[in-house]
Enzyme design. Structure first.
Site, PDB file in Angstrom:
ATOM      1  N   ASP A  11      -1.850  -4.931   0.484  1.00 37.17           N
ATOM      2  CA  ASP A  11      -1.958  -4.550  -0.918  1.00 37.17           C
ATOM      3  C   ASP A  11      -1.394  -5.632  -1.835  1.00 37.17           C
ATOM      4  O   ASP A  11      -1.461  -6.807  -1.517  1.00 37.17           O
ATOM      5  CB  ASP A  11      -1.305  -3.181  -1.156  1.00 37.17           C
ATOM      6  CG  ASP A  11       0.124  -3.145  -0.634  1.00 37.17           C
ATOM      7  OD1 ASP A  11       0.660  -4.218  -0.324  1.00 37.17           O
ATOM      8  OD2 ASP A  11       0.694  -2.063  -0.556  1.00 37.17           O
ATOM      9  N   LYS A  12      -0.849  -5.249  -2.984  1.00 34.65           N
ATOM     10  CA  LYS A  12      -0.506  -6.205  -4.032  1.00 34.65           C
ATOM     11  C   LYS A  12       0.479  -7.282  -3.577  1.00 34.65           C
ATOM     12  O   LYS A  12       0.455  -8.397  -4.062  1.00 34.65           O
ATOM     13  CB  LYS A  12       0.088  -5.456  -5.233  1.00 34.65           C
ATOM     14  CG  LYS A  12      -0.885  -4.491  -5.895  1.00 34.65           C
ATOM     15  CD  LYS A  12      -0.178  -3.713  -6.966  1.00 34.65           C
ATOM     16  CE  LYS A  12      -1.075  -2.645  -7.559  1.00 34.65           C
ATOM     17  NZ  LYS A  12      -0.350  -1.803  -8.489  1.00 34.65           N
TER      18      LYS A  12
END
Length: 255
Positions: A11-12
């Site tokens: 993810d981020k």
């Protein structure tokens, strides 16, 4: 690395992807879907007074991609809306959305953007409409796409989050790094077991796993909601078989 397990985030905060995320297809009311995303993003133009071709955009990959897409569509939140913002709720892993209230010519409007499941839950869709969008979400996630959803509402307060007008989905693609497969191969040769830990939809995580030649069966995937219900003893029994942790929150990642 913990023991013999190599943890891969997708993810981020990931180092697995290139970080060059781009907006793809926009489904639904394209203008309001993108407008809500742009007006709630935390990305910003570092040098707004410079010529457009020299703009430097800062922020998290998802936020940057949304702002860039908005700018390309002619939605400049700094130029047109900065002074009109009355209140905001920054994104966090509990709410799974960001929101902002703006004063516009037609009145005050609340815009919201975040995880599709959460936005659908907060919208005033009929059951059959919600089911239709949930099916679309599943199909998009199977393609390995990240998806955010937008909604809006005419209201005087930012606390009135609920019964929103659903706007649509925005798809994003974050390419896998060229050296990711080789890194995983080396980890395996060293006796490590790669797993995926992500806040993304489980079908998105499965698609990424396929791209990386990581095989995973349905019984070896767990989502944050299910993980939260497991006692430490139950979790310990399943630990060695879990290959993908999806839709997990920071505290669950730490666990």
């Amino acid at each position: 690395t913990l023991g013999s397990t190599s943890i891969i985030a997708t993810d981020k905060t990931a180092t697995l992807t290139e970080g060059k995320m781009k907006v793809g297809e926009i489904l639904g009311d394209k203008f309001f879907t993108l407008k809500a995303a742009v007006l709630t993003t935390e990305a910003f133009i570092e040098n707004p007074d410079s010529p457009k071709e020299k703009w430097i955009i800062r922020g998290k990959p998802t936020d940057k991609a949304l702002l860039e897409a908005g700018l390309e569509a002619g939605i400049n939140h700094k130029r047109e809306f900065e002074k009109k913002k009355l209140a905001e709720i920054p994104f966090n892993s509990i709410n799974k959305f960001s929101a902002a209230l703006y004063e516009e010519d037609e009145g005050r409007f609340l815009y919201l953007c975040g995880a599709p499941e959460k936005v659908l839950e907060l919208s005033d869709l009929l059951e059959e409409e919600k089911a239709k969008w949930e099916k679309i979400l599943e199909e998009l996630a199977r393609q390995g796409l990240r998806i955010v959803a937008s909604a809006y509402k005419k209201t005087d307060t930012i606390d009135a989050i609920g019964n929103l007008t659903f706007a649509g989905f925005i798809t994003l693609k974050d390419p896998i790094r060229k050296d990711a497969r080789e890194a995983i191969r080396v980890c395996r040769e060293a006796g490590m077991r790669p797993i995926i830990v992500t806040g993304d939809h489980k079908l998105t995580a499965k698609a990424i796993a396929r791209e990386l030649n990581l095989t995973c069966r349905e019984e070896n995937i767990i989502e944050g909601q299910e993980l939260e219900k497991l006692s430490n003893e139950e979790f310990q029994k399943r630990l060695e078989k879990i290959e993908i942790y999806a839709r997990v929150e920071p505290a669950q990642k730490l666990r």
